[in-house]
Design a protein around this motif. Sequence first.
Motif, short mmCIF file in Angstrom:
data_model
loop_
_atom_site.label_atom_id
_atom_site.label_comp_id
_atom_site.label_asym_id
_atom_site.label_seq_id
_atom_site.Cartn_x
_atom_site.Cartn_y
_atom_site.Cartn_z
N PHE A 287 44.91 -21.45 -21.96
CA PHE A 287 44.38 -20.09 -21.99
C PHE A 287 43.01 -20.02 -22.65
N LYS A 288 42.67 -21.00 -23.47
CA LYS A 288 41.33 -21.03 -24.06
C LYS A 288 40.27 -21.38 -23.01
N VAL A 289 40.57 -22.37 -22.16
CA VAL A 289 39.57 -22.83 -21.18
C VAL A 289 39.68 -22.10 -19.85
N GLN A 290 40.73 -21.28 -19.69
CA GLN A 290 40.99 -20.62 -18.42
C GLN A 290 39.81 -19.78 -17.95
N ALA A 291 39.24 -19.01 -18.85
CA ALA A 291 38.16 -18.10 -18.46
C ALA A 291 36.96 -18.87 -17.93
N GLU A 292 36.61 -19.97 -18.60
CA GLU A 292 35.42 -20.73 -18.21
C GLU A 292 35.66 -21.56 -16.96
N TYR A 293 36.85 -22.14 -16.84
CA TYR A 293 37.10 -23.09 -15.75
C TYR A 293 38.12 -22.59 -14.73
N GLU A 294 38.30 -21.27 -14.67
CA GLU A 294 39.31 -20.70 -13.76
C GLU A 294 39.07 -21.12 -12.31
N PHE A 314 39.03 -31.60 1.66
CA PHE A 314 37.96 -32.47 1.16
C PHE A 314 36.84 -31.63 0.54
N LEU A 315 36.38 -30.59 1.27
CA LEU A 315 35.29 -29.76 0.78
C LEU A 315 35.69 -28.98 -0.47
N SER A 316 36.95 -28.54 -0.52
CA SER A 316 37.44 -27.81 -1.70
C SER A 316 37.40 -28.69 -2.94
N ALA A 317 37.81 -29.95 -2.78
CA ALA A 317 37.79 -30.88 -3.92
C ALA A 317 36.37 -31.15 -4.39
N ILE A 318 35.45 -31.32 -3.43
CA ILE A 318 34.04 -31.52 -3.78
C ILE A 318 33.50 -30.31 -4.52
N GLN A 319 33.80 -29.12 -4.00
CA GLN A 319 33.32 -27.88 -4.63
C GLN A 319 33.84 -27.76 -6.06
N SER A 320 35.09 -28.13 -6.27
CA SER A 320 35.68 -28.07 -7.60
C SER A 320 34.91 -28.96 -8.58
N LEU A 321 34.60 -30.19 -8.17
CA LEU A 321 33.88 -31.13 -9.04
C LEU A 321 32.45 -30.65 -9.29
N GLU A 322 31.80 -30.13 -8.24
CA GLU A 322 30.43 -29.60 -8.41
C GLU A 322 30.42 -28.44 -9.40
N THR A 323 31.36 -27.53 -9.24
CA THR A 323 31.42 -26.35 -10.11
C THR A 323 31.68 -26.76 -11.56
N TYR A 324 32.58 -27.70 -11.73
CA TYR A 324 32.87 -28.18 -13.09
C TYR A 324 31.63 -28.80 -13.72
N LYS A 327 29.10 -26.24 -14.89
CA LYS A 327 29.49 -25.54 -16.11
C LYS A 327 29.48 -26.45 -17.33
N LYS A 328 29.88 -27.70 -17.13
CA LYS A 328 30.06 -28.62 -18.27
C LYS A 328 28.76 -29.26 -18.72
N PHE A 329 27.94 -29.70 -17.76
CA PHE A 329 26.77 -30.49 -18.11
C PHE A 329 25.47 -29.69 -18.09
N ASN A 330 25.41 -28.66 -17.22
CA ASN A 330 24.21 -27.81 -17.13
C ASN A 330 22.95 -28.64 -16.93
N VAL A 444 42.04 -35.96 -13.89
CA VAL A 444 41.51 -36.55 -15.14
C VAL A 444 40.69 -35.50 -15.89
N ILE A 445 39.81 -34.82 -15.15
CA ILE A 445 38.92 -33.83 -15.76
C ILE A 445 39.72 -32.66 -16.34
N MET A 446 40.65 -32.12 -15.55
CA MET A 446 41.39 -30.93 -16.00
C MET A 446 42.29 -31.24 -17.19
N TYR A 447 42.96 -32.38 -17.17
CA TYR A 447 43.83 -32.73 -18.29
C TYR A 447 43.03 -32.98 -19.56
N LYS A 448 41.86 -33.56 -19.42
CA LYS A 448 41.02 -33.77 -20.61
C LYS A 448 40.57 -32.44 -21.20
#
Length: 479
Positions: A287-294, A314-324, A327-330, A444-448
């Motif tokens: 619930f802490k990270v939900q807002a940022e990574y929903e 395939f495209l959905s998975a790519i979009q998820s990694l791009e979006t992350y 937000k994470k690295f900027n 890996v990313i989400m669990y971390k």
Amino acid sequence: MSGTKAMKMNILDEFEIKGFWKLPESEEEVSGILFYSKDKITLELLGSFGDEYDIPNKLNRYDIVHGFSDKGEEFTLFDVYMSTFSFNAPGILTESYLVSEFIVGANFKSKEEIEFYSMSIYPTYLAEWLDRRNFIGKYDENRNLKSIEWLDSVAFEYRVEELNVNIKEIQYINESANTQHKFNWTTQTGLQITPNKTKNLEWFLDVSHSLKNLLTLIINQPIHIIRYNFYGDIDTTIGGNEKYRKKYCYFRTVRNLTIKPKFDESSAFVKFRDIEDSFEFIINNWFKVQAEYETIFDLYTSEFYKTRYINSSFLSAIQSLETYHRKKFNTKLFNEETYSSFAEKIIEYAKKETPEFASKIEGMLGYGNEVSLSKRIKELLGNMGEDIKEYIIGEKPKQKKFIQQLVDTRNYLTHFDKGKKANLLESFDELFYATQRLKALQIVIMYKELGIEENFVFDKIKNTNQFSWHLPKAKKVLN
């Protein structure tokens, strides 16, 4: 099934409710039947909500409809749309409405006025995942079953500070008996959500949706909530020393809902006993990270609930990694201030010299400071250990090749221009196994982000049926 008490039903049931129905501001009641199934909710009226001289209109829509059943239950129907009507002379006008959702237990005047003290939800597979084993059989010397005993297990109760809420494991028990030869005793395991103060319906539904997504991520199955119970003020109509809160049930449609007849615990990505000591920590982090990574979580979990087409997966998975990554690295190509200065000059020049292209150039420059997909994937991989990268993809030359496969294939599926894309993935097998790799990277990313160590996730990836089979096969197909 007619003549039914809706309070005893759940979202998997099909039933009919006979009763009288009316608009909140009207005293005129109309006889009709509410038909419920998980795919469709329909209200059939023997009469009309309108004036007897009004011509029915398929544009008729009502925010709220009240009902009172032949079993004495009150109903509030939400978002009620007319679908058909029929009139014969001589004859009776009939109207049919589609209903989005409804609550059993009261006639509410508006959604905004509805507030509850707590909610209980019953997700699929939760009981099997927790594996409490509350029933124990007692046998005689000939191994004949003589009795069954219920054992109270230690149910968890967690405090989620982010929401100011308590989440508690509960049991819903059903029993029926014919004392001569049959006794049925079944339970459903649920979660009770109790905030520090009353909340509205939408708040509770949002929290239940979020918990459903968390369970989907952990159990690795599409999770459906098959019962929603809400509790309000103390019910003063019930006498005695015990105090009970008024109970309400909520129903909605859930299309494409399928449940495995038998859930295999090995299908779960993580077993409850592996994280039991840290589950409260995981829920709080969720619930802490939900807002940022929903968006990232939703893109991953939504794949469990829709018809899967390999290109879109395939495209959905790519979009998820791009979006992350965004937000994470900027990461940007240039300093933001420097880039904005350059962009303003280019736009000013375009407006002066080529005004017909100025708006298009301005739109392109809005994304001009973004880094490439190739760089995003490289940075994401650079944030992971070598062992897990080699298990999912292979050694560094294979990682480099896979990144280019992702770039070429994403660009082709977006623009459908093959050009000179030497690493394009075209066959179903290539796209399927590339998507499995991407899903492993997502996990890996989400669990971390939930605070779980990479080594723990790596161990689960190696020992989960899905990935222990697909990832080695992916190396043969893609490398």
